[in-house]
Design an enzyme around this catalytic site. Sequence first.
Site, PDB file in Angstrom:
ATOM      1  N   THR A 132     -13.133  -0.508 -12.603  1.00  0.00           N
ATOM      2  CA  THR A 132     -14.154   0.442 -12.156  1.00  0.00           C
ATOM      3  C   THR A 132     -13.888   0.939 -10.737  1.00  0.00           C
ATOM      4  O   THR A 132     -13.241   0.259  -9.932  1.00  0.00           O
ATOM      5  CB  THR A 132     -15.530  -0.274 -12.201  1.00  0.00           C
ATOM      6  N   ASP A 133     -14.465   2.094 -10.427  1.00  0.00           N
ATOM      7  CA  ASP A 133     -14.375   2.627  -9.057  1.00  0.00           C
ATOM      8  C   ASP A 133     -15.252   1.834  -8.081  1.00  0.00           C
ATOM      9  O   ASP A 133     -15.095   1.948  -6.862  1.00  0.00           O
ATOM     10  CB  ASP A 133     -14.755   4.120  -9.026  1.00  0.00           C
ATOM     11  N   GLU A 134     -16.184   1.024  -8.641  1.00  0.00           N
ATOM     12  CA  GLU A 134     -17.123   0.318  -7.752  1.00  0.00           C
ATOM     13  C   GLU A 134     -16.433  -0.709  -6.865  1.00  0.00           C
ATOM     14  O   GLU A 134     -17.005  -1.148  -5.869  1.00  0.00           O
ATOM     15  CB  GLU A 134     -18.226  -0.364  -8.561  1.00  0.00           C
ATOM     16  N   TYR A 158     -21.641  -7.533  -9.576  1.00  0.00           N
ATOM     17  CA  TYR A 158     -20.804  -6.923 -10.623  1.00  0.00           C
ATOM     18  C   TYR A 158     -19.482  -6.442 -10.033  1.00  0.00           C
ATOM     19  O   TYR A 158     -18.394  -6.803 -10.514  1.00  0.00           O
ATOM     20  CB  TYR A 158     -21.541  -5.750 -11.299  1.00  0.00           C
ATOM     21  N   LYS A 162     -15.574  -7.662 -10.686  1.00  0.00           N
ATOM     22  CA  LYS A 162     -14.508  -6.786 -11.194  1.00  0.00           C
ATOM     23  C   LYS A 162     -13.356  -6.743 -10.182  1.00  0.00           C
ATOM     24  O   LYS A 162     -12.185  -6.734 -10.557  1.00  0.00           O
ATOM     25  CB  LYS A 162     -15.042  -5.369 -11.453  1.00  0.00           C
TER      26      LYS A 162
HETATM   27  P1  NAD Z   1     -20.438  -2.742 -22.213  1.00  0.00           P
HETATM   28  O1  NAD Z   1     -21.324  -3.661 -21.452  1.00  0.00           O
HETATM   29  O2  NAD Z   1     -21.041  -1.625 -22.983  1.00  0.00           O
HETATM   30  O3  NAD Z   1     -19.571  -3.590 -23.264  1.00  0.00           O
HETATM   31  C1  NAD Z   1     -18.964  -4.807 -22.925  1.00  0.00           C
HETATM   32  C2  NAD Z   1     -18.478  -5.459 -24.220  1.00  0.00           C
HETATM   33  O4  NAD Z   1     -17.817  -6.694 -23.853  1.00  0.00           O
HETATM   34  C3  NAD Z   1     -19.602  -5.828 -25.180  1.00  0.00           C
HETATM   35  O5  NAD Z   1     -19.259  -5.481 -26.508  1.00  0.00           O
HETATM   36  C4  NAD Z   1     -19.724  -7.348 -25.043  1.00  0.00           C
HETATM   37  O6  NAD Z   1     -20.181  -7.987 -26.225  1.00  0.00           O
HETATM   38  C5  NAD Z   1     -18.288  -7.732 -24.702  1.00  0.00           C
HETATM   39  N1  NAD Z   1     -18.197  -9.006 -23.960  1.00  0.00           N
HETATM   40  C6  NAD Z   1     -18.940  -9.374 -22.888  1.00  0.00           C
HETATM   41  N2  NAD Z   1     -18.595 -10.619 -22.497  1.00  0.00           N
HETATM   42  C7  NAD Z   1     -17.613 -11.030 -23.330  1.00  0.00           C
HETATM   43  C8  NAD Z   1     -16.824 -12.228 -23.433  1.00  0.00           C
HETATM   44  N3  NAD Z   1     -17.025 -13.258 -22.587  1.00  0.00           N
HETATM   45  N4  NAD Z   1     -15.890 -12.318 -24.393  1.00  0.00           N
HETATM   46  C9  NAD Z   1     -15.694 -11.283 -25.268  1.00  0.00           C
HETATM   47  N5  NAD Z   1     -16.413 -10.138 -25.231  1.00  0.00           N
HETATM   48  C10 NAD Z   1     -17.358 -10.015 -24.267  1.00  0.00           C
HETATM   49  O7  NAD Z   1     -19.359  -2.213 -21.183  1.00  0.00           O
HETATM   50  P2  NAD Z   1     -18.720  -0.760 -21.061  1.00  0.00           P
HETATM   51  O8  NAD Z   1     -19.638   0.118 -20.312  1.00  0.00           O
HETATM   52  O9  NAD Z   1     -18.206  -0.354 -22.380  1.00  0.00           O
HETATM   53  O10 NAD Z   1     -17.491  -1.092 -20.096  1.00  0.00           O
HETATM   54  C11 NAD Z   1     -16.232  -1.529 -20.618  1.00  0.00           C
HETATM   55  C12 NAD Z   1     -15.297  -1.842 -19.466  1.00  0.00           C
HETATM   56  O11 NAD Z   1     -15.128  -0.670 -18.679  1.00  0.00           O
HETATM   57  C13 NAD Z   1     -15.827  -2.909 -18.507  1.00  0.00           C
HETATM   58  O12 NAD Z   1     -14.737  -3.699 -18.114  1.00  0.00           O
HETATM   59  C14 NAD Z   1     -16.389  -2.120 -17.335  1.00  0.00           C
HETATM   60  O13 NAD Z   1     -16.318  -2.865 -16.155  1.00  0.00           O
HETATM   61  C15 NAD Z   1     -15.461  -0.933 -17.318  1.00  0.00           C
HETATM   62  N6  NAD Z   1     -16.026   0.339 -16.793  1.00  0.00           N
HETATM   63  C16 NAD Z   1     -17.207   0.823 -17.266  1.00  0.00           C
HETATM   64  C17 NAD Z   1     -17.665   2.053 -16.802  1.00  0.00           C
HETATM   65  C18 NAD Z   1     -18.954   2.656 -17.308  1.00  0.00           C
HETATM   66  O14 NAD Z   1     -19.400   3.674 -16.767  1.00  0.00           O
HETATM   67  N7  NAD Z   1     -19.587   2.102 -18.332  1.00  0.00           N
HETATM   68  C19 NAD Z   1     -16.931   2.765 -15.860  1.00  0.00           C
HETATM   69  C20 NAD Z   1     -15.730   2.225 -15.391  1.00  0.00           C
HETATM   70  C21 NAD Z   1     -15.270   1.011 -15.883  1.00  0.00           C
HETATM   71  O1  DAU Z   2     -18.935   3.583 -11.397  1.00  0.00           O
HETATM   72  C1  DAU Z   2     -18.597   2.930 -12.590  1.00  0.00           C
HETATM   73  C2  DAU Z   2     -19.722   2.015 -12.986  1.00  0.00           C
HETATM   74  O2  DAU Z   2     -20.776   2.852 -13.466  1.00  0.00           O
HETATM   75  C3  DAU Z   2     -19.331   0.989 -14.040  1.00  0.00           C
HETATM   76  O3  DAU Z   2     -18.365   0.141 -13.512  1.00  0.00           O
HETATM   77  C4  DAU Z   2     -20.560   0.179 -14.492  1.00  0.00           C
HETATM   78  O4  DAU Z   2     -20.205  -0.702 -15.523  1.00  0.00           O
HETATM   79  C5  DAU Z   2     -21.595   1.164 -14.996  1.00  0.00           C
HETATM   80  O5  DAU Z   2     -22.764   0.474 -15.386  1.00  0.00           O
HETATM   81  C6  DAU Z   2     -21.923   2.192 -13.922  1.00  0.00           C
HETATM   82  O6  DAU Z   2     -22.618   1.575 -12.807  1.00  0.00           O
HETATM   83  P1  DAU Z   2     -23.833   2.316 -12.079  1.00  0.00           P
HETATM   84  O7  DAU Z   2     -24.630   1.301 -11.387  1.00  0.00           O
HETATM   85  O8  DAU Z   2     -23.356   3.491 -11.306  1.00  0.00           O
HETATM   86  O9  DAU Z   2     -24.583   2.874 -13.399  1.00  0.00           O
HETATM   87  P2  DAU Z   2     -26.120   2.924 -13.818  1.00  0.00           P
HETATM   88  O10 DAU Z   2     -26.199   3.776 -15.039  1.00  0.00           O
HETATM   89  O11 DAU Z   2     -26.736   1.577 -13.873  1.00  0.00           O
HETATM   90  O12 DAU Z   2     -26.776   3.725 -12.619  1.00  0.00           O
HETATM   91  C7  DAU Z   2     -26.323   5.016 -12.257  1.00  0.00           C
HETATM   92  C8  DAU Z   2     -27.112   5.463 -11.060  1.00  0.00           C
HETATM   93  O13 DAU Z   2     -28.466   5.696 -11.463  1.00  0.00           O
HETATM   94  C9  DAU Z   2     -27.185   4.435  -9.958  1.00  0.00           C
HETATM   95  O14 DAU Z   2     -27.180   5.106  -8.698  1.00  0.00           O
HETATM   96  C10 DAU Z   2     -28.535   3.746 -10.168  1.00  0.00           C
HETATM   97  C11 DAU Z   2     -29.382   4.858 -10.738  1.00  0.00           C
HETATM   98  N1  DAU Z   2     -30.452   4.456 -11.693  1.00  0.00           N
HETATM   99  C12 DAU Z   2     -30.083   3.665 -12.747  1.00  0.00           C
HETATM  100  C13 DAU Z   2     -31.022   3.277 -13.663  1.00  0.00           C
HETATM  101  C14 DAU Z   2     -30.650   2.353 -14.821  1.00  0.00           C
HETATM  102  C15 DAU Z   2     -31.732   4.930 -11.555  1.00  0.00           C
HETATM  103  O15 DAU Z   2     -32.046   5.673 -10.608  1.00  0.00           O
HETATM  104  N2  DAU Z   2     -32.674   4.536 -12.466  1.00  0.00           N
HETATM  105  C16 DAU Z   2     -32.373   3.713 -13.522  1.00  0.00           C
HETATM  106  O16 DAU Z   2     -33.289   3.370 -14.308  1.00  0.00           O
END
Ligand code: NAD
Ligand code: DAU
Length: 354
Positions: A132-134, A158, A162
């Site tokens: 992630t970019d975080e 989180y 990561k």
């Molecule tokens: P998600 O939370 O939707 O899915 C995570 C999956 O991993 C789930 O199916 C869960 O059951 C599985 N999992 C969790 N713990 C586990 C374990 N111990 N063993 C096996 N499986 C396990 O996550 P996502 O949003 O699809 O993100 C996927 C990946 O991409 C993550 O590594 C996250 O950090 C990264 N990422 C997400 C975003 C985003 O915006 N969602 C952006 C950048 C990077």
């Molecule tokens: O940047 C990549 C990341 O983006 C991933 O690595 C994470 O897995 C993914 O969950 C996401 O993280 P964020 O914290 O940016 O996503 P989230 O959707 O939780 O929140 C997006 C923005 O919106 C953040 O600034 C918090 C805000 N927010 C979120 C929720 C759930 C609100 O204002 N209200 C809300 O109810």
Amino acid sequence: MIFVTGGAGFIGSNFVLDWIEQFDEPLINLDKLTYAGNLENLTSLQNNPRYTFIQGDLGDRELLDRLLNQYKPRAVLHFAAESHVDRSIHGPEDFIQTNIIGTFRLLESACTFWRYLDQPEKSRFRFLHVSTDEVYGTLSKTDLPFTEVNPYQPNSPYSASKAASDHLVRAWHHTYGLPVLTTNCSNNYGPYHFPEKLIPLMIVNALAGKALPVYGDGLQVRDWLYVKDHCKAIHRVLESGKPGETYNIGGWNEKTNIEIVRTICSILDRLRPKVDNSRYDAQISYVADRPGHDRRYAIDASKIERELGWRPDETFETGILKTVEWYLAHPEWIVNIQNGSYRNWINKNYEARS
Ligand code: NAD
Ligand code: DAU
């Protein structure tokens, strides 16, 4: 054969579906099925001979060793993680276990498997870590977007977990030679996004007539990427990325949270007008801010464009419209999450197979 972890989650299930649709190569999906794993996303693959699902934990080294030796994949694509920042603030333990210890176990298992491969499989093998970019921390309004050489400054449990996993992946390359690739991506959105994250939560709450909770002043900035574009980028990195390199992936779409929420409201006003003709943005409610809330993320995705020729296909306008339309077309998917019955899909899946 490729080996995917976390393929029942949001990004993983989009990746798995796209892979099986586009390529003949079989795929094995290892997922623990935490609350974020939803096998309902993958029902279309239930009887597909190129797809295998295994329920299991990354922390189970014996299982990992057995699966790698049995299936002999040419690549491991590591999506599995605890991914929700708010959950990490309230309970960081699972993030440490899965994101750090789980990644460590997977690296150990993959490294042992890889070490004893014969050529040419050994040179061909890849371990792709989805991150992630975080990990780069937060930007001010005027800072330049994150490049691959930005220092790591994670701010939440989180992002710290990561960041730790990224460091482990890097070390397993430099110390043991494991051919790793790391991607650091910005915020994804699209189909199958669990409704605890900003975009799906706002759509689902708006349709249910509930409050749309905006943290703090709503002026935090995220860089949004349509999930299918992320999947294409991962595929490009897998096929053409250079081992040991990291690639930033982003949408060139910086938006404030309040802009996002208002855009969703206006699409819903058009596609699903309320019977009383009131507007969805009347449901917006400013609430207490997230502790340690990062102000701005932005990705400079020029390296992956320059070196691997990837650029997103969707603009935010096209992607968000497709996303809202997807949620409107899948009310049963939302209901099954809200009433918890999505968790029964493991039983339905096994019933269907026996
Ligand atoms: P998600 O939370 O939707 O899915 C995570 C999956 O991993 C789930 O199916 C869960 O059951 C599985 N999992 C969790 N713990 C586990 C374990 N111990 N063993 C096996 N499986 C396990 O996550 P996502 O949003 O699809 O993100 C996927 C990946 O991409 C993550 O590594 C996250 O950090 C990264 N990422 C997400 C975003 C985003 O915006 N969602 C952006 C950048 C990077
Ligand atoms: O940047 C990549 C990341 O983006 C991933 O690595 C994470 O897995 C993914 O969950 C996401 O993280 P964020 O914290 O940016 O996503 P989230 O959707 O939780 O929140 C997006 C923005 O919106 C953040 O600034 C918090 C805000 N927010 C979120 C929720 C759930 C609100 O204002 N209200 C809300 O109810």
